[in-house]
Design a protein around this motif. Structure first.
Motif, PDB file in Angstrom:
ATOM      1  N   SER A   1     -86.858  17.468  62.368  1.00 45.48           N
ATOM      2  CA  SER A   1     -86.196  17.312  61.078  1.00 45.48           C
ATOM      3  C   SER A   1     -84.841  17.990  61.103  1.00 45.48           C
ATOM      4  O   SER A   1     -84.552  18.814  61.950  1.00 45.48           O
ATOM      5  N   ALA A   2     -84.001  17.600  60.155  1.00 47.58           N
ATOM      6  CA  ALA A   2     -82.658  18.162  60.051  1.00 47.58           C
ATOM      7  C   ALA A   2     -82.376  18.477  58.595  1.00 47.58           C
ATOM      8  O   ALA A   2     -82.985  17.907  57.694  1.00 47.58           O
ATOM      9  N   SER A   3     -81.426  19.388  58.385  1.00 39.68           N
ATOM     10  CA  SER A   3     -81.087  19.764  57.015  1.00 39.68           C
ATOM     11  C   SER A   3     -80.303  18.671  56.295  1.00 39.68           C
ATOM     12  O   SER A   3     -80.102  18.747  55.096  1.00 39.68           O
ATOM     13  N   VAL A   4     -79.878  17.643  57.025  1.00 36.95           N
ATOM     14  CA  VAL A   4     -79.170  16.507  56.436  1.00 36.95           C
ATOM     15  C   VAL A   4     -80.119  15.312  56.435  1.00 36.95           C
ATOM     16  O   VAL A   4     -80.506  14.820  57.494  1.00 36.95           O
ATOM     17  N   GLU A   5     -80.501  14.878  55.246  1.00 37.97           N
ATOM     18  CA  GLU A   5     -81.425  13.747  55.144  1.00 37.97           C
ATOM     19  C   GLU A   5     -80.806  12.504  55.765  1.00 37.97           C
ATOM     20  O   GLU A   5     -79.627  12.208  55.570  1.00 37.97           O
ATOM     21  N   GLY A   6     -81.584  11.783  56.547  1.00 37.17           N
ATOM     22  CA  GLY A   6     -81.124  10.552  57.156  1.00 37.17           C
ATOM     23  C   GLY A   6     -80.351  10.738  58.449  1.00 37.17           C
ATOM     24  O   GLY A   6     -79.801   9.777  58.985  1.00 37.17           O
ATOM     25  N   ALA A   7     -80.292  11.962  58.979  1.00 33.22           N
ATOM     26  CA  ALA A   7     -79.618  12.192  60.251  1.00 33.22           C
ATOM     27  C   ALA A   7     -80.353  11.415  61.350  1.00 33.22           C
ATOM     28  O   ALA A   7     -81.576  11.295  61.331  1.00 33.22           O
ATOM     29  N   THR A   8     -79.607  10.882  62.302  1.00 32.82           N
ATOM     30  CA  THR A   8     -80.199  10.123  63.403  1.00 32.82           C
ATOM     31  C   THR A   8     -80.632  11.085  64.499  1.00 32.82           C
ATOM     32  O   THR A   8     -79.875  11.966  64.900  1.00 32.82           O
ATOM     33  N   VAL A   9     -81.853  10.909  64.990  1.00 33.57           N
ATOM     34  CA  VAL A   9     -82.425  11.773  66.022  1.00 33.57           C
ATOM     35  C   VAL A   9     -82.495  10.989  67.333  1.00 33.57           C
ATOM     36  O   VAL A   9     -82.926   9.830  67.353  1.00 33.57           O
ATOM     37  N   PHE A  10     -82.046  11.628  68.415  1.00 36.14           N
ATOM     38  CA  PHE A  10     -82.070  11.035  69.749  1.00 36.14           C
ATOM     39  C   PHE A  10     -82.890  11.921  70.673  1.00 36.14           C
ATOM     40  O   PHE A  10     -82.786  13.148  70.608  1.00 36.14           O
ATOM     41  N   LEU A  11     -83.688  11.323  71.521  1.00 29.57           N
ATOM     42  CA  LEU A  11     -84.402  12.047  72.566  1.00 29.57           C
ATOM     43  C   LEU A  11     -83.988  11.426  73.887  1.00 29.57           C
ATOM     44  O   LEU A  11     -84.186  10.213  74.090  1.00 29.57           O
ATOM     45  N   ASP A  12     -83.393  12.227  74.754  1.00 30.43           N
ATOM     46  CA  ASP A  12     -82.889  11.744  76.036  1.00 30.43           C
ATOM     47  C   ASP A  12     -81.977  10.529  75.863  1.00 30.43           C
ATOM     48  O   ASP A  12     -82.102   9.520  76.545  1.00 30.43           O
ATOM     49  N   ARG A  13     -81.059  10.629  74.887  1.00 28.23           N
ATOM     50  CA  ARG A  13     -80.028   9.631  74.598  1.00 28.23           C
ATOM     51  C   ARG A  13     -80.557   8.321  74.001  1.00 28.23           C
ATOM     52  O   ARG A  13     -79.832   7.351  73.889  1.00 28.23           O
ATOM     53  N   MET A  14     -81.811   8.285  73.615  1.00 24.12           N
ATOM     54  CA  MET A  14     -82.373   7.101  72.978  1.00 24.12           C
ATOM     55  C   MET A  14     -82.682   7.420  71.520  1.00 24.12           C
ATOM     56  O   MET A  14     -83.336   8.420  71.233  1.00 24.12           O
ATOM     57  N   SER A  15     -82.221   6.572  70.609  1.00 29.01           N
ATOM     58  CA  SER A  15     -82.491   6.782  69.188  1.00 29.01           C
ATOM     59  C   SER A  15     -83.987   6.651  68.936  1.00 29.01           C
ATOM     60  O   SER A  15     -84.620   5.682  69.366  1.00 29.01           O
ATOM     61  N   VAL A  16     -84.537   7.640  68.221  1.00 29.43           N
ATOM     62  CA  VAL A  16     -85.970   7.610  67.919  1.00 29.43           C
ATOM     63  C   VAL A  16     -86.232   7.558  66.416  1.00 29.43           C
ATOM     64  O   VAL A  16     -87.365   7.641  65.976  1.00 29.43           O
ATOM     65  N   GLY A  17     -85.162   7.420  65.620  1.00 27.17           N
ATOM     66  CA  GLY A  17     -85.330   7.282  64.179  1.00 27.17           C
ATOM     67  C   GLY A  17     -84.463   8.240  63.398  1.00 27.17           C
ATOM     68  O   GLY A  17     -83.583   8.898  63.944  1.00 27.17           O
ATOM     69  N   THR A  18     -84.727   8.288  62.098  1.00 30.21           N
ATOM     70  CA  THR A  18     -83.995   9.195  61.229  1.00 30.21           C
ATOM     71  C   THR A  18     -84.889  10.351  60.821  1.00 30.21           C
ATOM     72  O   THR A  18     -86.092  10.189  60.653  1.00 30.21           O
ATOM     73  N   ALA A  19     -84.279  11.514  60.668  1.00 29.33           N
ATOM     74  CA  ALA A  19     -85.030  12.728  60.345  1.00 29.33           C
ATOM     75  C   ALA A  19     -85.573  12.661  58.921  1.00 29.33           C
ATOM     76  O   ALA A  19     -84.898  12.155  58.037  1.00 29.33           O
ATOM     77  N   PRO A  20     -86.800  13.146  58.701  1.00 26.04           N
ATOM     78  CA  PRO A  20     -87.722  13.683  59.704  1.00 26.04           C
ATOM     79  C   PRO A  20     -88.423  12.557  60.458  1.00 26.04           C
ATOM     80  O   PRO A  20     -88.678  11.499  59.904  1.00 26.04           O
ATOM     81  N   VAL A  21     -88.716  12.783  61.728  1.00 22.37           N
ATOM     82  CA  VAL A  21     -89.338  11.761  62.561  1.00 22.37           C
ATOM     83  C   VAL A  21     -90.390  12.414  63.461  1.00 22.37           C
ATOM     84  O   VAL A  21     -90.226  13.532  63.914  1.00 22.37           O
ATOM     85  N   THR A  22     -91.476  11.687  63.695  1.00 17.95           N
ATOM     86  CA  THR A  22     -92.497  12.111  64.652  1.00 17.95           C
ATOM     87  C   THR A  22     -92.299  11.287  65.920  1.00 17.95           C
ATOM     88  O   THR A  22     -92.155  10.072  65.850  1.00 17.95           O
ATOM     89  N   ILE A  23     -92.263  11.948  67.062  1.00 21.53           N
ATOM     90  CA  ILE A  23     -92.041  11.273  68.333  1.00 21.53           C
ATOM     91  C   ILE A  23     -93.299  11.451  69.189  1.00 21.53           C
ATOM     92  O   ILE A  23     -93.518  12.515  69.764  1.00 21.53           O
ATOM     93  N   PRO A  24     -94.151  10.426  69.267  1.00 17.95           N
ATOM     94  CA  PRO A  24     -95.381  10.550  70.048  1.00 17.95           C
ATOM     95  C   PRO A  24     -95.135  10.269  71.533  1.00 17.95           C
ATOM     96  O   PRO A  24     -94.088   9.719  71.906  1.00 17.95           O
ATOM     97  N   ASN A  25     -96.091  10.624  72.356  1.00 21.97           N
ATOM     98  CA  ASN A  25     -96.100  10.278  73.782  1.00 21.97           C
ATOM     99  C   ASN A  25     -94.850  10.724  74.529  1.00 21.97           C
ATOM    100  O   ASN A  25     -94.229   9.948  75.249  1.00 21.97           O
ATOM    101  N   VAL A  26     -94.498  11.982  74.375  1.00 25.80           N
ATOM    102  CA  VAL A  26     -93.357  12.547  75.088  1.00 25.80           C
ATOM    103  C   VAL A  26     -93.886  13.234  76.348  1.00 25.80           C
ATOM    104  O   VAL A  26     -94.784  14.061  76.278  1.00 25.80           O
ATOM    105  N   ALA A  27     -93.326  12.871  77.496  1.00 24.75           N
ATOM    106  CA  ALA A  27     -93.764  13.475  78.754  1.00 24.75           C
ATOM    107  C   ALA A  27     -93.425  14.964  78.753  1.00 24.75           C
ATOM    108  O   ALA A  27     -92.337  15.352  78.311  1.00 24.75           O
TER     109      ALA A  27
END
Length: 69
Positions: free
Chosen positions: A9-35
């Protein structure tokens, strides 16, 4: 074994979250199956500096909060 970011999550609603340079959604977001291991987590929002950090993912769940400025 796999890890999971329970809530990125981020203090700015709707911030875009990236994991390893891939967009995974807008904060807050749950990212399953992370190695397990090192990953790059970035958060960006219009009008704010991009935040980027290296995180360590272990089996199980982890919650991460990013304060934007």
């Amino acid at each position: 074994l796999i890890g999971r970011l329970q809530e990125a999550s981020a203090s700015v609603e709707g911030a875009t979250v990236f994991l390893d340079r891939m967009s995974v959604g807008t904060a807050p977001v749950t990212i399953p199956n992370v190695a397990p291991g090192s990953h790059n987590l970035s958060v960006s929002a219009t009008g704010y500096d991009r935040h980027s950090e290296t995180i360590e993912v272990e089996p199980g769940s982890r919650t991460i909060t990013v304060a934007k400025r």
